[in-house]
Motif scaffolding. Sequence first.
Motif, mmCIF file in Angstrom:
data_model
loop_
_atom_site.group_PDB
_atom_site.id
_atom_site.type_symbol
_atom_site.label_atom_id
_atom_site.label_comp_id
_atom_site.label_asym_id
_atom_site.label_seq_id
_atom_site.Cartn_x
_atom_site.Cartn_y
_atom_site.Cartn_z
ATOM 1 N N VAL A 23 49.367 16.517 -7.664
ATOM 2 C CA VAL A 23 49.460 15.163 -8.227
ATOM 3 C C VAL A 23 48.267 14.313 -7.784
ATOM 4 O O VAL A 23 47.620 13.668 -8.625
ATOM 5 C CB VAL A 23 50.808 14.499 -7.868
ATOM 6 N N PRO A 24 47.910 14.278 -6.475
ATOM 7 C CA PRO A 24 46.725 13.496 -6.098
ATOM 8 C C PRO A 24 45.455 13.947 -6.826
ATOM 9 O O PRO A 24 44.652 13.110 -7.262
ATOM 10 C CB PRO A 24 46.601 13.733 -4.594
ATOM 11 N N LEU A 25 45.274 15.256 -6.965
ATOM 12 C CA LEU A 25 44.067 15.722 -7.661
ATOM 13 C C LEU A 25 44.096 15.359 -9.140
ATOM 14 O O LEU A 25 43.061 14.978 -9.713
ATOM 15 C CB LEU A 25 43.917 17.235 -7.485
ATOM 16 N N ALA A 26 45.272 15.458 -9.763
ATOM 17 C CA ALA A 26 45.373 15.103 -11.178
ATOM 18 C C ALA A 26 45.108 13.617 -11.397
ATOM 19 O O ALA A 26 44.362 13.235 -12.311
ATOM 20 C CB ALA A 26 46.757 15.489 -11.712
ATOM 21 N N VAL A 27 45.691 12.786 -10.535
ATOM 22 C CA VAL A 27 45.473 11.332 -10.672
ATOM 23 C C VAL A 27 44.012 10.996 -10.387
ATOM 24 O O VAL A 27 43.398 10.186 -11.098
ATOM 25 C CB VAL A 27 46.429 10.546 -9.754
ATOM 26 N N GLY A 28 43.436 11.631 -9.361
ATOM 27 C CA GLY A 28 42.026 11.392 -9.061
ATOM 28 C C GLY A 28 41.131 11.798 -10.218
ATOM 29 O O GLY A 28 40.166 11.091 -10.547
ATOM 30 N N ALA A 29 41.437 12.914 -10.850
ATOM 31 C CA ALA A 29 40.640 13.346 -11.996
ATOM 32 C C ALA A 29 40.763 12.355 -13.146
ATOM 33 O O ALA A 29 39.772 12.040 -13.819
ATOM 34 C CB ALA A 29 41.085 14.739 -12.444
ATOM 35 N N LEU A 30 41.979 11.847 -13.350
ATOM 36 C CA LEU A 30 42.172 10.852 -14.409
ATOM 37 C C LEU A 30 41.383 9.576 -14.120
ATOM 38 O O LEU A 30 40.804 8.972 -15.028
ATOM 39 C CB LEU A 30 43.659 10.530 -14.577
ATOM 40 N N VAL A 31 41.374 9.160 -12.872
ATOM 41 C CA VAL A 31 40.607 7.959 -12.491
ATOM 42 C C VAL A 31 39.120 8.190 -12.759
ATOM 43 O O VAL A 31 38.449 7.341 -13.366
ATOM 44 C CB VAL A 31 40.858 7.591 -11.018
ATOM 45 N N ALA A 32 38.604 9.328 -12.323
ATOM 46 C CA ALA A 32 37.172 9.606 -12.505
ATOM 47 C C ALA A 32 36.816 9.664 -13.991
ATOM 48 O O ALA A 32 35.831 9.048 -14.425
ATOM 49 C CB ALA A 32 36.800 10.914 -11.816
ATOM 50 N N VAL A 33 37.608 10.374 -14.761
ATOM 51 C CA VAL A 33 37.321 10.496 -16.197
ATOM 52 C C VAL A 33 37.505 9.142 -16.876
ATOM 53 O O VAL A 33 36.694 8.749 -17.725
ATOM 54 C CB VAL A 33 38.221 11.579 -16.835
ATOM 55 N N GLY A 34 38.549 8.418 -16.492
ATOM 56 C CA GLY A 34 38.790 7.105 -17.089
ATOM 57 C C GLY A 34 37.633 6.139 -16.834
ATOM 58 O O GLY A 34 37.203 5.418 -17.739
ATOM 59 N N LEU A 35 37.122 6.123 -15.613
ATOM 60 C CA LEU A 35 35.980 5.249 -15.318
ATOM 61 C C LEU A 35 34.750 5.679 -16.115
ATOM 62 O O LEU A 35 34.007 4.827 -16.622
ATOM 63 C CB LEU A 35 35.673 5.277 -13.819
ATOM 64 N N GLY A 36 34.546 6.982 -16.218
ATOM 65 C CA GLY A 36 33.402 7.469 -16.992
ATOM 66 C C GLY A 36 33.501 7.110 -18.464
ATOM 67 O O GLY A 36 32.519 6.669 -19.071
ATOM 68 N N VAL A 37 34.690 7.274 -19.020
ATOM 69 C CA VAL A 37 34.883 6.937 -20.437
ATOM 70 C C VAL A 37 34.706 5.435 -20.640
ATOM 71 O O VAL A 37 34.040 4.999 -21.584
ATOM 72 C CB VAL A 37 36.275 7.413 -20.913
ATOM 73 N N TYR A 38 35.292 4.633 -19.734
ATOM 74 C CA TYR A 38 35.130 3.185 -19.845
ATOM 75 C C TYR A 38 33.657 2.791 -19.709
ATOM 76 O O TYR A 38 33.140 2.003 -20.505
ATOM 77 C CB TYR A 38 35.949 2.463 -18.773
ATOM 78 N N GLY A 39 32.999 3.344 -18.721
ATOM 79 C CA GLY A 39 31.595 2.995 -18.496
ATOM 80 C C GLY A 39 30.700 3.404 -19.652
ATOM 81 O O GLY A 39 29.706 2.739 -19.932
ATOM 82 N N ARG A 40 31.060 4.475 -20.319
ATOM 83 C CA ARG A 40 30.232 4.949 -21.432
ATOM 84 C C ARG A 40 30.562 4.225 -22.734
ATOM 85 O O ARG A 40 29.666 3.938 -23.531
ATOM 86 C CB ARG A 40 30.421 6.463 -21.589
ATOM 87 N N SER A 41 31.839 3.934 -22.979
ATOM 88 C CA SER A 41 32.228 3.326 -24.251
ATOM 89 C C SER A 41 32.146 1.800 -24.209
ATOM 90 O O SER A 41 32.046 1.161 -25.261
ATOM 91 C CB SER A 41 33.651 3.758 -24.627
ATOM 92 N N HIS A 42 32.185 1.222 -23.029
ATOM 93 C CA HIS A 42 32.137 -0.223 -22.864
ATOM 94 C C HIS A 42 30.708 -0.715 -23.125
ATOM 95 O O HIS A 42 29.745 -0.111 -22.658
ATOM 96 C CB HIS A 42 32.571 -0.550 -21.436
ATOM 97 N N VAL A 43 30.589 -1.778 -23.866
ATOM 98 C CA VAL A 43 29.273 -2.371 -24.105
ATOM 99 C C VAL A 43 28.887 -3.163 -22.866
ATOM 100 O O VAL A 43 29.600 -4.093 -22.489
ATOM 101 C CB VAL A 43 29.299 -3.288 -25.342
ATOM 102 N N PRO A 44 27.777 -2.791 -22.216
ATOM 103 C CA PRO A 44 27.383 -3.512 -20.996
ATOM 104 C C PRO A 44 27.171 -4.999 -21.286
ATOM 105 O O PRO A 44 26.540 -5.375 -22.275
ATOM 106 C CB PRO A 44 26.064 -2.848 -20.599
ATOM 107 N N THR A 45 27.724 -5.820 -20.425
ATOM 108 C CA THR A 45 27.653 -7.265 -20.628
ATOM 109 C C THR A 45 26.377 -7.865 -20.045
ATOM 110 O O THR A 45 25.973 -8.938 -20.461
ATOM 111 C CB THR A 45 28.853 -7.959 -19.960
ATOM 112 N N GLY A 46 25.816 -7.200 -19.060
ATOM 113 C CA GLY A 46 24.669 -7.771 -18.375
ATOM 114 C C GLY A 46 25.052 -8.896 -17.448
ATOM 115 O O GLY A 46 24.215 -9.461 -16.754
ATOM 116 N N TYR A 47 26.351 -9.195 -17.401
ATOM 117 C CA TYR A 47 26.844 -10.260 -16.523
ATOM 118 C C TYR A 47 26.762 -9.798 -15.075
ATOM 119 O O TYR A 47 27.276 -8.749 -14.727
ATOM 120 C CB TYR A 47 28.289 -10.610 -16.888
ATOM 121 N N ALA A 48 26.105 -10.563 -14.266
ATOM 122 C CA ALA A 48 25.911 -10.174 -12.877
ATOM 123 C C ALA A 48 26.739 -11.070 -11.968
ATOM 124 O O ALA A 48 26.768 -12.288 -12.141
ATOM 125 C CB ALA A 48 24.443 -10.281 -12.500
#
Length: 189
Positions: A23-48
Amino acid sequence: MDDTQVSRIPQVSPRRSLTPLLVPLAVGALVAVGLGVYGRSHVPTGYAIGPAGFSGPLAMKSWLTTGAFLLALVQLLSALVMWGRITLNVPWIGTLHRWSGRAAFLLTVPVAFHCLYALGAQFDTPRVMVHSLLGCFFYGVFTAKMLALPRRGLPGWGLPVLGGLTFTALTGLWLTSALWFFTAIGITL
């Protein structure tokens, strides 16, 4: 009956299953993939964002990542003491290990927010691609480690491997961001 016969029977330690890690490995994998998908599909705002005292977001990220990396070194050394690899009599080592980990994680949050929200996952240059992938991996393996900590019956190598992967990911993040910033841009607040 001789009592010494019992002591001659070799002690077999119970075989530990990988099940508590699933379960920890599955949840960790979901977190990693989820962040990657969000980071790739999200339009960067440039907001700092940037805490006061830094000249810009890159300097802020570099210094906070450096702080997290130094605390990760404390984590590594305190883990070696806790696991008996370094012999020291420091009864507060567990407390140091827990609080240095908490502080290191807190230092990474504004950095991750800026990376994901303002810049997104980028694969244009090798350094940035490795940095983006390591960032997703770091939060995934960190999640897996935190979820595995309270579980009983883990294989003996479970926590050291997860901790080692977390440390390795954070070291890679520091090398691909802060060290690059300090050597290419300069040491500046």
